[in-house]
Design a protein around this motif. Structure first.
Motif, short mmCIF file in Angstrom:
data_model
loop_
_atom_site.label_atom_id
_atom_site.label_comp_id
_atom_site.label_asym_id
_atom_site.label_seq_id
_atom_site.Cartn_x
_atom_site.Cartn_y
_atom_site.Cartn_z
N ILE A 417 0.71 -0.96 -0.10
CA ILE A 417 0.21 0.25 -0.18
C ILE A 417 0.92 1.26 0.17
O ILE A 417 0.77 2.47 -1.00
CB ILE A 417 -1.01 0.17 0.96
N GLU A 418 1.75 1.28 0.76
CA GLU A 418 3.22 2.64 0.58
C GLU A 418 3.32 3.03 -0.24
O GLU A 418 3.58 3.90 -0.38
CB GLU A 418 4.00 1.76 1.82
N TYR A 419 3.80 1.50 -1.56
CA TYR A 419 4.07 2.09 -2.58
C TYR A 419 3.00 2.53 -3.98
O TYR A 419 3.96 3.70 -4.56
CB TYR A 419 4.14 0.64 -3.03
N TYR A 420 2.14 2.37 -3.69
CA TYR A 420 1.44 2.97 -4.36
C TYR A 420 1.24 4.29 -3.40
O TYR A 420 0.46 5.40 -4.22
CB TYR A 420 0.11 1.92 -4.49
N ASP A 421 0.61 4.44 -2.44
CA ASP A 421 0.74 6.13 -1.93
C ASP A 421 1.98 6.58 -2.46
O ASP A 421 1.73 8.02 -3.00
CB ASP A 421 0.65 5.73 -0.61
N ARG A 422 3.20 6.04 -2.18
CA ARG A 422 4.06 7.02 -2.74
C ARG A 422 3.82 7.39 -4.08
O ARG A 422 3.86 8.54 -4.55
CB ARG A 422 5.28 5.84 -2.64
N TRP A 423 3.57 6.53 -5.46
CA TRP A 423 3.15 6.88 -6.43
C TRP A 423 2.57 7.88 -6.97
O TRP A 423 2.30 8.60 -7.27
CB TRP A 423 2.95 5.29 -7.29
N TYR A 424 0.89 7.39 -5.98
CA TYR A 424 -0.36 8.23 -6.67
C TYR A 424 -0.54 9.31 -5.29
O TYR A 424 -1.35 10.58 -5.74
CB TYR A 424 -1.46 7.22 -6.72
N GLY A 425 -0.23 9.15 -4.36
CA GLY A 425 -0.48 9.74 -2.83
C GLY A 425 -1.83 8.84 -2.12
O GLY A 425 -2.39 8.14 -2.97
N ALA A 426 -1.50 9.31 -0.97
CA ALA A 426 -2.15 8.18 -0.11
C ALA A 426 -3.79 8.91 -0.39
O ALA A 426 -4.27 9.61 -0.95
CB ALA A 426 -2.21 8.81 1.90
N LYS A 427 -4.53 7.81 -0.51
CA LYS A 427 -5.76 8.16 -0.66
C LYS A 427 -6.14 8.10 -1.97
O LYS A 427 -7.44 8.98 -2.47
CB LYS A 427 -7.33 8.39 0.86
N ARG A 428 -5.67 8.41 -2.57
CA ARG A 428 -5.96 9.28 -4.10
C ARG A 428 -5.64 7.86 -5.01
O ARG A 428 -5.41 8.07 -6.85
CB ARG A 428 -4.97 10.04 -4.89
N TRP A 429 -5.34 6.53 -5.21
CA TRP A 429 -5.95 5.64 -5.90
C TRP A 429 -6.79 4.65 -5.33
O TRP A 429 -7.11 4.46 -4.19
CB TRP A 429 -4.11 4.77 -5.74
N LYS A 430 -7.29 3.86 -6.58
CA LYS A 430 -8.75 2.86 -6.10
C LYS A 430 -8.02 1.79 -8.05
O LYS A 430 -6.80 1.82 -8.61
CB LYS A 430 -9.54 3.43 -6.87
N TYR A 431 -8.99 0.78 -7.76
CA TYR A 431 -8.93 -1.22 -8.23
C TYR A 431 -8.97 -0.08 -9.65
O TYR A 431 -7.67 -1.28 -10.25
CB TYR A 431 -9.95 -1.72 -8.60
N SER A 432 -8.81 0.83 -10.51
CA SER A 432 -8.54 0.77 -12.11
C SER A 432 -6.90 1.54 -11.82
O SER A 432 -6.23 1.09 -13.18
CB SER A 432 -9.38 1.80 -12.28
N ASN A 433 -6.03 1.89 -11.11
CA ASN A 433 -5.43 2.16 -11.57
C ASN A 433 -4.53 0.60 -11.56
O ASN A 433 -3.12 0.99 -11.54
CB ASN A 433 -5.05 3.49 -9.64
N ILE A 434 -4.45 -0.15 -10.59
CA ILE A 434 -3.63 -1.29 -10.14
C ILE A 434 -4.66 -2.38 -10.52
O ILE A 434 -4.01 -3.50 -10.40
CB ILE A 434 -3.79 -1.86 -8.59
N ALA A 435 -5.07 -2.59 -11.89
CA ALA A 435 -6.00 -3.61 -12.36
C ALA A 435 -5.06 -4.42 -13.49
O ALA A 435 -5.29 -5.44 -13.48
CB ALA A 435 -7.27 -3.25 -13.48
#
Length: 607
Positions: A417-435
């Motif tokens: 989760i921390e990886y995606y927080d760094r990449w997109y910003g905390a609470k700024r990513w959802k399933y479509s970003n990691i599909a």
């Protein structure tokens, strides 16, 4: 006055007696002093142990020790009447002689060090009668590793002399200058078992540096203790066949016995003859091997990271059924509106989705897992669902060390989760970003070993034994093996395995179909941004009583249904049926080459 004089004399006499008694004790009775005093004429000679032998799983000797001889020098005792004659005897130049003398004196003037390492048998024979004329020089027997096979280089590793940097970092205080140590492979992983224990002899040396006798009849001598012998899990015949199939290719093959975790074959291609790094060959050949663009020293089964591709869909299916977001027989109608797909649109259940490798089916069921309505915010909901999904994935041995008994195993990557927080910003990513993870792409990375272990998990319907290459140490079973049971009902494995059976019977893996073998598996065309896609396959055989699980990766070879499934199928046939009958497929594999000149090489993560 007289009394005082007597007292003074008495004190002086008492002091003299005390010193005399102490001197007598030190010089005559105390052994430590005697040894220290006589060390001026006592020479300590290290006796190096035989390193442990290595056998394959059929008790065939794989690694043994060959005798070599080092010419040693004690600079303070060295006397050379005619340097020119001495250089001619050793076949060295005067410049080389001066450099070696300088190096020996820099190390120590009173301690022995190597003057010439691993002299030839011919030179050893000629020196035997000549060394009496050269005080301060003697021959020290050693052993180097020799091999009964040109295979297994990336499994066994190699042995070399300890470096000064290593000695500075060594907290065990065991190693000394001149010692050998395992570097890579089992030589490193089992160093403490293989190395044995040094011994020493003490010799009386006269002022000319000539050995006259054993010191105190050998009272202080200690015998070396040989290292422990090791038996591998590797089937050498199968290993050699796998290496043959991978000739002219870049990639990996790993074969595991599912019920035991015993690694039957572990191939990193291209590889090298282990004899190239034995003894004096090490310094000659290591630079070329290390700079080779195809990285023969790089242990791909443990260190190369690839996206798993469609092989990952087997994991997706089991997790989704376990979570209850899909039933095995539920029909889901898919089109191509969510993600690119080679499978046709239409109705899919789990078996058909595995067989046809429907990207859109697995896109939809992962979305169900990640977005379960735990929070009204799609960002927080995805975050909660993803973390749960990630922990399930790690149960299959991905994103962590499996604990194989070889050095430098890497974990692969299951993004946090921390990886995606760094990449997109905390609470700024959802399933479509990691599909893209749903089809085994994106940031998801695995090693070939992890994929072979996945094959073992599927074969066992929900558990695995720590993959390992050492079966026994000095006759005792390897103590570092454990069983891991996954938290999934075995019933969820059946539709996935049925789909894998159909993949080989009538799907993308049909090139590997052979009815007597009963191979089940999953192919992957692994996307490669640096050139041609990689060909991947994971599976096991026979279907109902699995004896072998296999993962094969062939880089730059395109579709998984070509090179990888062919290699894996032939290897399984060789092991399960005892021979290869499909010579046409063998010819196809052996003729294929995927080493185009000047082609860009894939970047392989080494951490």
């Amino acid at each position: 006055m007289r009394g005082r004089s007597l007292l003074v004399r008495g004190l002086i006499l008492f002091t003299v007696i005390v010193f005399a008694v102490r001197l007598f004790y030190i010089q005559i009775l105390e052994e430590d002093y005697k040894v220290a005093a006589e060390n001026n004429v006592v020479q300590k000679i290290i006796q190096y142990p035989f390193r442990g032998l290595v056998y394959d799983n059929n008790d065939s000797l794989v690694i043994y020790n060959s005798p070599v001889y080092d010419l040693m020098i004690v600079p303070k005792e060295a006397e050379i009447a005619d340097t020119t004659v001495f250089c001619q005897l050793l076949d060295i130049t005067r410049e080389e002689f001066d450099e070696k003398i300088k190096k020996a004196k820099k190390f120590s003037s009173i301690l022995a060090s190597k003057f010439i390492e691993q002299i030839s048998d011919e030179l050893f024979a000629s020196l035997q009668d000549q060394l009496i004329n050269y005080p301060g020089f003697y021959v020290l027997p050693r052993t180097v590793r020799s091999y009964n096979t040109k295979s297994l280089a990336n499994v066994v590793g190699y042995v070399g002399e300890v470096s000064s940097n290593f000695l500075n970092r060594d907290t065990t205080n065991y190693y000394q200058p001149g010692d050998y140590i395992g570097i890579g492979g089992i030589e490193k992983a089992y160093e403490e078992h293989l190395r044995g224990k040094r011994g020493a002899t003490y010799k009386v040396v006269n002022v000319q540096g000539i050995i006259k006798d054993d010191y105190r009849d050998g009272e202080y001598d200690t015998l070396p203790k040989s290292g422990e012998n090791i038996h591998l899990t590797i089937d050498l015949e199968l290993q050699q066949y796998a290496e043959k199939l991978m000739e002219g290719k870049v990639g990996s093959v790993v074969a595991i016995e599912p019920k035991t975790g015993r690694i039957l074959a572990l191939v990193s291609a291209p590889s090298y003859d282990p004899q190239l790094l034995s003894g004096k060959n090490l310094s000659k050949n290591f630079p070329d091997l290390n700079s080779n663009e195809d990285k023969p020293l790089f242990n791909r089964p443990l260190q190369a990271r690839y996206p798993p591709g469609s092989m990952f869909k087997t994991i997706q299916g089991i997790i989704a059924m376990h979570e209850g977001v899909v039933a095995a027989d539920e029909i889901i109608r898919v089109d191509h509106s969510n993600i690119g797909d080679l499978a046709p649109p239409g109705p899919y259940n789990m078996v058909r989705a595995i067989t046809k490798s429907s990207n859109n089916y697995f896109y939809l069921i992962m979305r169900r897992m990640v977005q379960q309505g735990a929070d009204e915010s799609p960002f927080i909901d995805s975050r909660i669902g993803y973390e749960k999904w990630r922990e399930y994935v790690k149960e299959f041995g991905l994103g962590r060390h499996l604990g194989v008994d070889l050095p430098n195993e890497i974990m692969g990557n299951v993004p946090s989760i921390e990886y995606y927080d760094r990449w997109y910003g905390a609470k700024r990513w959802k399933y479509s970003n990691i599909a893209s993870l749903s089809i085994g792409q994106g940031e998801l990375l695995v090693t070939p070993l992890q994929m072979a272990n996945l094959g073992a998990i599927l074969a066992n319907r929900g558990y695995f034994i720590t993959p390992h290459v050492v079966d026994k140490i000095e006759g005792w079973p390897n103590p570092n093996i454990k069983k891991e049971v996954l938290p999934f009902d075995p019933i969820h494995f059946e539709p996935v395995v049925q789909g894998m059976e159909q993949v080989v019977k009538a799907g993308s893996g049909i090139r590997g179909y052979y009815e007597p073998l009963k191979l089940a598996g999953k192919t992957s065309t692994v996307q490669n941004p640096h050139g041609e896609d990689h060909s991947g396959f994971m599976g096991f055989a026979p279907l109902d009583d699995p004896k072998i699980s296999i993962a094969a990766y062939v880089e730059n070879a395109g579709q998984g249904g070509r090179a990888a499934v062919s290699v894996a199928s032939l290897l399984a046939e060789k092991y399960v049926l005892g021979k290869v009958s499909r010579t046409w497929l063998e010819d196809y594999v052996l003729e294929e080459r995927y080493l185009p000149q000047n082609a860009p090489r894939p970047t392989l993560a080494e951490n």
